[in-house]
Design a protein around this motif. Structure first.
Motif, mmCIF file in Angstrom:
data_model
loop_
_atom_site.group_PDB
_atom_site.id
_atom_site.type_symbol
_atom_site.label_atom_id
_atom_site.label_comp_id
_atom_site.label_asym_id
_atom_site.label_seq_id
_atom_site.Cartn_x
_atom_site.Cartn_y
_atom_site.Cartn_z
ATOM 1 N N SER A 1 47.917 49.533 22.403
ATOM 2 C CA SER A 1 48.923 49.888 23.403
ATOM 3 C C SER A 1 48.444 51.013 24.321
ATOM 4 O O SER A 1 47.506 51.748 23.996
ATOM 5 N N LYS A 2 49.101 51.138 25.453
ATOM 6 C CA LYS A 2 48.766 52.209 26.394
ATOM 7 C C LYS A 2 49.031 53.597 25.811
ATOM 8 O O LYS A 2 48.197 54.492 25.977
ATOM 9 N N LEU B 1 46.175 56.573 25.585
ATOM 10 C CA LEU B 1 46.349 57.862 26.242
ATOM 11 C C LEU B 1 46.203 59.016 25.253
ATOM 12 O O LEU B 1 45.581 60.044 25.567
ATOM 13 N N LYS C 1 49.031 61.842 30.983
ATOM 14 C CA LYS C 1 49.722 61.201 29.866
ATOM 15 C C LYS C 1 51.234 61.388 29.973
ATOM 16 O O LYS C 1 52.002 60.439 29.783
#
Length: 276
Positions: A78-79, A83, A134
């Motif tokens: 996942s992102k 991050l 982020k």
């Protein structure tokens, strides 16, 4: 007489195995980051969703932990995971590389660890730079339901930066100074179970969250409620979420700069001792 290490301009640089030492810095940072990224990305999401009113912190934690246990690839790919990995991998790598640069130009052993202003400045710059990106992604992903994501404003950025400076100082500058003190003060019986350096790595990052959490919550509230009725209204929201968010951020910071810090320190030291 030969000059002492680091005693002046006549001292030779310690360039032995320099490329491999930089590789050890990278491996250490990546090892720490990949270990802590899953749980930190989950906790960060829960704090954001709780502050925005999307869903309560505990509900968010339960949902994300179930996903991690049942479908771990969904979290790891996942992102948010990417991050967080970039954030802590980049922060640790910067601190490690500064230690290596210092040991090189001052002709010190590869295992040397600094604790001065340079490390604070470099680590803060790396952490804040990546964390700002982020945070603006997270507040857009997990902001108030039904609200079109909008740009993060300067006051929120400044508060996030202040929060990160507090954490970085407690995580990178305090432990090298506090560790030797605790090692001298603690008895041999205690240190058979946990060293003074390990305690110094865990305690300061956790304690500083008592002060940094309201700064974090205020930055989130400025983004989530741009039309709030003055600072008294904002303080009421911060105070309401202070306790639960502080507990969550301590649980977050213990793996981030406690477990992660110990892993980074020990992996780097072990690798550097082989390259010395």
């Amino acid at each position: 007489m030969d000059p002492k290490p680091g005693s002046g301009s006549t001292a030779k640089w310690n360039t032995k195995n320099l490329a491999l030492r930089l590789g050890a810095d990278l491996v250490s940072a990546a090892s720490a980051a990949v270990l802590v990224a899953p749980i930190i990305s989950i906790i960060d999401r829960s704090i954001m969703e709780n502050a925005s009113g999307r869903r309560p912190l505990v509900d968010s934690l339960k949902s994300s932990l179930k996903t991690l246990l049942r479908h771990p690839h969904r979290v790891i790919l996942s992102k948010p995971f990417g991050l967080i990995f970039a954030l802590y991998g980049g922060t640790y790598l910067t601190a490690n590389a500064l230690d290596t640069a210092t040991s090189t130009v001052r002709a010190l052993p590869p295992t040397h660890v600094t604790s001065g202003t340079a490390k604070f400045a470099a680590s803060s710059a790396a952490n804040i730079g990546i964390c700002i990106y982020k945070d603006q992604v997270f507040v857009r992903l997990f902001g108030p339901p039904g609200v079109v994501p909008r740009p993060v404003t300067l006051p929120s950025y400044l508060l996030f930066a202040a929060r990160d400076c507090m954490t970085i100082f407690a995580s990178f500058n305090v432990p090298p100074l506090l560790g030797p003190v605790l090692s001298r003060k603690l008895g041999d019986e205690v240190q058979r179970h946990v060293s003074g350096q390990t305690m110094a790595q865990f305690a300061p990052p956790a304690v500083v969250q008592l002060a940094s959490t309201p700064v974090h919550l205020l930055g989130l509230d400025i983004y989530n409620r741009p039309g709030a009725d003055g600072w008294r209204d904002r303080w009421a929201v911060v105070r309401k979420n202070w306790t639960v968010s502080t507990a969550a951020r301590i649980c977050r910071i213990v793996p981030a700069f406690g477990v992660g810090g110990v892993v980074n320190f020990k992996v780097r030291r072990g690798l550097m001792e082989r390259l010395a």
